[in-house]
Design an enzyme around this catalytic site. Sequence first.
Site, PDB file in Angstrom:
ATOM      1  N   GLU A   1      12.541  -3.772  -4.139  1.00  0.00           N
ATOM      2  CA  GLU A   1      11.608  -3.852  -5.262  1.00  0.00           C
ATOM      3  C   GLU A   1      12.335  -3.650  -6.579  1.00  0.00           C
ATOM      4  O   GLU A   1      12.149  -4.408  -7.538  1.00  0.00           O
ATOM      5  CB  GLU A   1      10.503  -2.812  -5.100  1.00  0.00           C
TER       6      GLU A   1
ATOM      7  N   GLY B   1       0.820  -1.200   0.000  1.00  0.00           N
ATOM      8  CA  GLY B   1       0.000   0.000   0.000  1.00  0.00           C
ATOM      9  C   GLY B   1       0.855   1.251   0.000  1.00  0.00           C
ATOM     10  O   GLY B   1       1.146   1.813   1.059  1.00  0.00           O
ATOM     11  N   TYR B   2       1.281   1.686  -1.185  1.00  0.00           N
ATOM     12  CA  TYR B   2       2.144   2.859  -1.311  1.00  0.00           C
ATOM     13  C   TYR B   2       1.448   3.983  -2.087  1.00  0.00           C
ATOM     14  O   TYR B   2       1.058   4.988  -1.539  1.00  0.00           O
ATOM     15  CB  TYR B   2       3.455   2.477  -2.016  1.00  0.00           C
ATOM     16  N   SER B   3       1.312   3.816  -3.406  1.00  0.00           N
ATOM     17  CA  SER B   3       0.809   4.890  -4.260  1.00  0.00           C
ATOM     18  C   SER B   3      -0.633   5.267  -3.913  1.00  0.00           C
ATOM     19  O   SER B   3      -1.443   4.428  -3.505  1.00  0.00           O
ATOM     20  CB  SER B   3       0.874   4.477  -5.733  1.00  0.00           C
TER      21      SER B   3
ATOM     22  N   SER C   1      -1.050  -3.952  -6.516  1.00  0.00           N
ATOM     23  CA  SER C   1      -0.982  -5.266  -7.158  1.00  0.00           C
ATOM     24  C   SER C   1      -1.378  -6.366  -6.178  1.00  0.00           C
ATOM     25  O   SER C   1      -0.975  -6.352  -5.019  1.00  0.00           O
ATOM     26  CB  SER C   1       0.433  -5.526  -7.679  1.00  0.00           C
TER      27      SER C   1
END
Length: 400
Positions: free
Chosen positions: A242, A125-127, A159
Amino acid sequence: MDLSYGPQYDTYRQELREFIETHRDQAPRNAPLKSDAAKSWQKLLIDHGYTARTIPKEYGGHGGDPDLLKARIIGEEFARAQVPGGLGGQGISMLVPTLLELGSEEQKRQFIPPTLAGEMVWCQGYSEPNAGSDLASLRTSATLDGDEWVVNGSKIWTSTAHLADWIFCLVRTESDAPKHQGISFLLFRMDTPGIEISPLVDMTLAPNFNEVFFTDVRVPKEQIVGKRGEGWYVANAILGHERDSLGDPNATLSRMTRLIELMKEETIGNERIIDNPVYRDRLMKIQARVMSLRFNDLRVLSSRLNNTDARLPRMISKLQGTELRHELEGLAIDAMGETGLMYGASEFLRDGGSWQNQYMYFLGLIIGGGTSQIQKNIISERGLGMPKEPKFEQSSSKTN
């Protein structure tokens, strides 16, 4: 210059080849996440030390001594044989090494073993809709209420969120702190009340991405990695892992091997594609770039062995690796002629349509994980010490 590994490693390579030949029929092909076949293969590889090799046994790994040359041989041989190696994904490739470095002992024991075993799937959960390239501008908030964080906001381009059991998530916990200093790194279950998942179809025509909404999601306060307000440091550790995984030279070598086979099988008239000078020239150019990518990986390996700075070669891997894979998959599509234009279910598809799927997937990865433009800025500024890209403020003007 002697690039041989020596007799000890020659023996190890031969033992690995024998293992692959003996067990290759057990290797899963396109197995779903958490399938019995995938988990069984993962356990076999861990038991023999061919994945999770140096992760301690108490955390579900093999517990072997660090040996970077053995790690490279493992990658090379699975790629050469076109047999899938150990499981990957955001949990294994990104979160596990970060927890080993920054997690508490309790977190290591709770999360690493089931993640390595393929029993716990993670998403990232980043962007956010207004915080993509400038990730530190994220607005998803977490407020401490007694023994729980209360999370509100949303994430996008998440994703595997529709398949994940857990999420590692960046949230803003210090609203009055500078944007890079007010972020924390939380772990929580995806079936927690208040989480809504909305699928997004990507360029492969599959809903691999998602938008995730959080409404008063309550998370135990101890499920924070690192200290409160210091999540940006944890986030950057994750991003490093990543970018390493997105430009994997061993996966590229495996696809290169299959591409050569495909070009020997496909024909124009009575001529094999690989014998056509135009296609052979394109193949040789891509083959040279694959070699370059692998040699760059050797630079990283050498830096680690000699305890020197490997930042610049690591920065290059994601940029070159994703662009190269997109071009490699594209050559396969061209080599198949009209069959290469097919997409979806058809008896005439080659390799289950993987070439078409991966062509579109890596076009997306040129953007994902840091766009190529951003990667070039990182290489020039942080790797080469060049001046930062100029930023121009918008000037306001009055019209008479």
